[in-house]
Design a protein around this motif. Structure first.
Motif, PDB file in Angstrom:
ATOM      1  N   LYS A 299      -7.365   5.577 -18.334  1.00  0.00           N
ATOM      2  CA  LYS A 299      -7.047   6.297 -19.734  1.00  0.00           C
ATOM      3  C   LYS A 299      -7.355   7.365 -18.979  1.00  0.00           C
ATOM      4  O   LYS A 299      -8.551   8.132 -17.588  1.00  0.00           O
ATOM      5  CB  LYS A 299      -8.429   5.696 -20.233  1.00  0.00           C
ATOM      6  CG  LYS A 299      -7.563   5.634 -21.691  1.00  0.00           C
ATOM      7  CD  LYS A 299      -8.662   5.225 -22.584  1.00  0.00           C
ATOM      8  CE  LYS A 299      -8.103   5.990 -24.453  1.00  0.00           C
ATOM      9  NZ  LYS A 299      -8.845   5.172 -25.616  1.00  0.00           N
ATOM     10  N   GLU A 300      -7.145   8.554 -19.461  1.00  0.00           N
ATOM     11  CA  GLU A 300      -7.442  10.305 -19.084  1.00  0.00           C
ATOM     12  C   GLU A 300      -7.108  10.511 -17.791  1.00  0.00           C
ATOM     13  O   GLU A 300      -8.253  11.091 -17.282  1.00  0.00           O
ATOM     14  CB  GLU A 300      -8.386  10.796 -19.816  1.00  0.00           C
ATOM     15  CG  GLU A 300      -8.011  10.601 -20.947  1.00  0.00           C
ATOM     16  CD  GLU A 300      -7.657  11.312 -22.234  1.00  0.00           C
ATOM     17  OE1 GLU A 300      -7.500  12.423 -21.215  1.00  0.00           O
ATOM     18  OE2 GLU A 300      -6.979  11.621 -23.147  1.00  0.00           O
ATOM     19  N   ILE A 301      -6.252  10.271 -17.208  1.00  0.00           N
ATOM     20  CA  ILE A 301      -5.760  10.235 -15.220  1.00  0.00           C
ATOM     21  C   ILE A 301      -4.129  10.012 -15.161  1.00  0.00           C
ATOM     22  O   ILE A 301      -3.617   9.461 -15.953  1.00  0.00           O
ATOM     23  CB  ILE A 301      -6.362   9.146 -14.789  1.00  0.00           C
ATOM     24  CG1 ILE A 301      -6.862  10.003 -12.978  1.00  0.00           C
ATOM     25  CG2 ILE A 301      -5.650   7.813 -14.512  1.00  0.00           C
ATOM     26  CD1 ILE A 301      -8.210  11.038 -12.908  1.00  0.00           C
ATOM     27  N   ASP A 302      -3.952  11.351 -14.216  1.00  0.00           N
ATOM     28  CA  ASP A 302      -2.637  10.992 -14.140  1.00  0.00           C
ATOM     29  C   ASP A 302      -2.625  10.547 -13.200  1.00  0.00           C
ATOM     30  O   ASP A 302      -3.831  10.926 -11.826  1.00  0.00           O
ATOM     31  CB  ASP A 302      -2.048  12.749 -13.728  1.00  0.00           C
ATOM     32  CG  ASP A 302      -1.961  12.724 -15.489  1.00  0.00           C
ATOM     33  OD1 ASP A 302      -1.436  12.362 -16.423  1.00  0.00           O
ATOM     34  OD2 ASP A 302      -1.883  14.267 -15.540  1.00  0.00           O
ATOM     35  N   VAL A 303      -1.660   9.536 -12.281  1.00  0.00           N
ATOM     36  CA  VAL A 303      -1.372   8.394 -11.480  1.00  0.00           C
ATOM     37  C   VAL A 303      -0.139   8.563 -10.581  1.00  0.00           C
ATOM     38  O   VAL A 303       0.932   8.587 -11.447  1.00  0.00           O
ATOM     39  CB  VAL A 303      -1.959   7.353 -11.725  1.00  0.00           C
ATOM     40  CG1 VAL A 303      -1.403   6.130 -10.183  1.00  0.00           C
ATOM     41  CG2 VAL A 303      -2.542   6.438 -11.584  1.00  0.00           C
ATOM     42  N   ILE A 304      -0.237   9.457  -9.091  1.00  0.00           N
ATOM     43  CA  ILE A 304       1.254   9.840  -8.960  1.00  0.00           C
ATOM     44  C   ILE A 304       1.408   8.425  -7.436  1.00  0.00           C
ATOM     45  O   ILE A 304      -0.195   8.669  -7.114  1.00  0.00           O
ATOM     46  CB  ILE A 304       0.584  11.136  -7.383  1.00  0.00           C
ATOM     47  CG1 ILE A 304       0.870  12.163  -9.009  1.00  0.00           C
ATOM     48  CG2 ILE A 304       2.561  11.328  -7.405  1.00  0.00           C
ATOM     49  CD1 ILE A 304      -0.816  12.869  -9.426  1.00  0.00           C
ATOM     50  N   SER A 305       2.169   7.221  -7.405  1.00  0.00           N
ATOM     51  CA  SER A 305       2.479   7.380  -6.141  1.00  0.00           C
ATOM     52  C   SER A 305       3.897   7.783  -5.460  1.00  0.00           C
ATOM     53  O   SER A 305       4.992   7.456  -5.630  1.00  0.00           O
ATOM     54  CB  SER A 305       3.129   5.983  -6.652  1.00  0.00           C
ATOM     55  OG  SER A 305       1.473   4.888  -7.611  1.00  0.00           O
ATOM     56  N   VAL A 306       3.294   7.883  -4.154  1.00  0.00           N
ATOM     57  CA  VAL A 306       4.234   8.650  -3.018  1.00  0.00           C
ATOM     58  C   VAL A 306       4.629   7.084  -1.883  1.00  0.00           C
ATOM     59  O   VAL A 306       3.465   5.868  -1.308  1.00  0.00           O
ATOM     60  CB  VAL A 306       3.319   9.381  -2.393  1.00  0.00           C
ATOM     61  CG1 VAL A 306       4.548   9.752  -1.611  1.00  0.00           C
ATOM     62  CG2 VAL A 306       3.338  10.124  -3.713  1.00  0.00           C
ATOM     63  N   ILE A 307       6.090   6.415  -2.235  1.00  0.00           N
ATOM     64  CA  ILE A 307       6.369   5.078  -1.424  1.00  0.00           C
ATOM     65  C   ILE A 307       6.486   6.113  -0.132  1.00  0.00           C
ATOM     66  O   ILE A 307       7.944   6.464   0.210  1.00  0.00           O
ATOM     67  CB  ILE A 307       6.880   4.296  -2.580  1.00  0.00           C
ATOM     68  CG1 ILE A 307       6.994   4.712  -3.649  1.00  0.00           C
ATOM     69  CG2 ILE A 307       7.751   3.168  -1.196  1.00  0.00           C
ATOM     70  CD1 ILE A 307       5.547   4.102  -3.392  1.00  0.00           C
ATOM     71  N   VAL A 308       5.929   5.570   1.173  1.00  0.00           N
ATOM     72  CA  VAL A 308       5.948   6.046   2.644  1.00  0.00           C
ATOM     73  C   VAL A 308       7.218   4.744   2.903  1.00  0.00           C
ATOM     74  O   VAL A 308       8.176   5.468   3.539  1.00  0.00           O
ATOM     75  CB  VAL A 308       5.119   6.038   2.856  1.00  0.00           C
ATOM     76  CG1 VAL A 308       5.408   6.789   4.519  1.00  0.00           C
ATOM     77  CG2 VAL A 308       4.301   7.099   2.814  1.00  0.00           C
ATOM     78  N   GLU A 309       6.585   3.931   2.848  1.00  0.00           N
ATOM     79  CA  GLU A 309       7.372   2.873   3.806  1.00  0.00           C
ATOM     80  C   GLU A 309       7.481   1.189   2.706  1.00  0.00           C
ATOM     81  O   GLU A 309       6.807   1.543   1.699  1.00  0.00           O
ATOM     82  CB  GLU A 309       6.988   2.710   5.123  1.00  0.00           C
ATOM     83  CG  GLU A 309       6.181   3.253   5.748  1.00  0.00           C
ATOM     84  CD  GLU A 309       5.760   3.073   7.293  1.00  0.00           C
ATOM     85  OE1 GLU A 309       5.269   2.086   7.348  1.00  0.00           O
ATOM     86  OE2 GLU A 309       5.172   3.622   7.936  1.00  0.00           O
ATOM     87  N   GLY A 310       8.514   1.148   2.679  1.00  0.00           N
ATOM     88  CA  GLY A 310       8.836   0.088   2.046  1.00  0.00           C
ATOM     89  C   GLY A 310       9.106   0.211   0.664  1.00  0.00           C
ATOM     90  O   GLY A 310       9.520   0.480   0.011  1.00  0.00           O
ATOM     91  N   ARG A 311       8.521  -0.937  -0.388  1.00  0.00           N
ATOM     92  CA  ARG A 311       9.445  -1.273  -1.659  1.00  0.00           C
ATOM     93  C   ARG A 311       7.752  -1.203  -2.452  1.00  0.00           C
ATOM     94  O   ARG A 311       7.254  -2.160  -1.915  1.00  0.00           O
ATOM     95  CB  ARG A 311      10.241  -2.368  -2.426  1.00  0.00           C
ATOM     96  CG  ARG A 311      11.586  -1.568  -1.415  1.00  0.00           C
ATOM     97  CD  ARG A 311      12.682  -2.467  -1.910  1.00  0.00           C
ATOM     98  NE  ARG A 311      12.252  -4.234  -1.796  1.00  0.00           N
ATOM     99  CZ  ARG A 311      13.434  -4.595  -2.601  1.00  0.00           C
ATOM    100  NH1 ARG A 311      14.417  -4.828  -3.002  1.00  0.00           N
ATOM    101  NH2 ARG A 311      12.925  -6.690  -2.669  1.00  0.00           N
ATOM    102  N   ILE A 312       8.195  -0.815  -3.690  1.00  0.00           N
ATOM    103  CA  ILE A 312       7.450  -1.685  -4.623  1.00  0.00           C
ATOM    104  C   ILE A 312       7.613  -1.634  -5.748  1.00  0.00           C
ATOM    105  O   ILE A 312       8.897  -1.204  -6.094  1.00  0.00           O
ATOM    106  CB  ILE A 312       6.122  -0.091  -5.170  1.00  0.00           C
ATOM    107  CG1 ILE A 312       5.048   0.226  -3.872  1.00  0.00           C
ATOM    108  CG2 ILE A 312       5.253  -0.389  -6.977  1.00  0.00           C
ATOM    109  CD1 ILE A 312       4.180  -0.987  -3.689  1.00  0.00           C
TER     110      ILE A 312
END
Length: 228
Positions: free
Chosen positions: A65-78
């Protein structure tokens, strides 16, 4: 500001559930305390973790809550599960941005494969509280630097903020410059900053960026725009 270089592998490795991670940025005002050796961030950027999921590992469903979450995929998959865009499969060189806002969201990031993957997670505090939850997805392109977070109000390509984040896939000898304070994290490849060689796993903080890639490089750049 004197150039600071933090080497990921000099830090203690931690983690939870199905992932193992090095935390490089932890703002003590957000976390109450910070792990030894970490930096506090810049602007509203408060957290960076370099994580590897074990084969078929997952974070398990958890809320924000009240946070921005950035995910950078470097290797593989999510495999992304949760209350925002359930079912997305994120590929290498994609960036997922989730805004929790006042509404909040829950998510579970899962490694769907029988081998390790690698994801960089970054947190930014939104400038305005009470925003609705939101989701954006970006694709990197070789030889280009793209904006994935921040920018002016009145546009919807990114979530607006004075704290901005750019991610690039740089060609050999490609240069990026910035006349301001910055934090850079190198996630693939290597380059030269102010005569210093930096490479995968190096986090650099300084002023007046001049970076030249010495091989094909993936890089994350965080800075704060002056709109005065």
């Amino acid at each position: 500001m004197t150039l600071q270089i933090l080497h990921r592998d000099d830090l203690e490795r931690g983690g939870f559930a199905g992932l193992r991670e090095h935390r490089l940025v932890m703002n003590p005002q957000v976390f109450g305390s910070a792990e030894e050796g970490t930096l506090p961030g810049i602007g509203n950027f408060v957290y960076l973790a370099d994580a590897k999921f074990i084969p078929n590992g997952e974070t398990h469903l958890h809320p924000h809550k009240e946070i921005d979450v950035i995910s950078v995929i470097v290797e593989g998959r999510i495999a992304h599960k949760g209350t925002l865009e359930e079912g997305n499969i994120l590929q290498e060189n994609q960036i997922q941005v989730q805004r929790a806002g006042g509404e909040g969201f829950a998510h579970n990031e899962v490694n769907p494969d029988n081998k390790e993957n690698r994801m960089i997670q970054l947190w930014v505090i939104p400038e305005k509280s009470g925003e609705p939850a939101g989701y954006k997805l970006y694709d990197l392109q070789q030889g280009k630097v793209i904006r994935v977070y921040g920018g002016s109000q009145g546009q919807d390509e990114t979530f607006p903020s004075k704290t901005v984040m750019d991610v690039g896939l740089l060609d050999v000898n490609q240069k990026i410059t910035l006349d301001d304070k910055f934090i850079v994290y190198v996630t693939k490849g290597s380059g030269i900053i102010d005569g210093e060689k930096v490479s995968n796993g190096d986090l650099i903080q300084g002023t007046n960026l001049e970076f030249r890639a010495t091989e094909e490089t993936q890089i994350i750049l965080i800075s704060v725009e002056d709109r005065s």
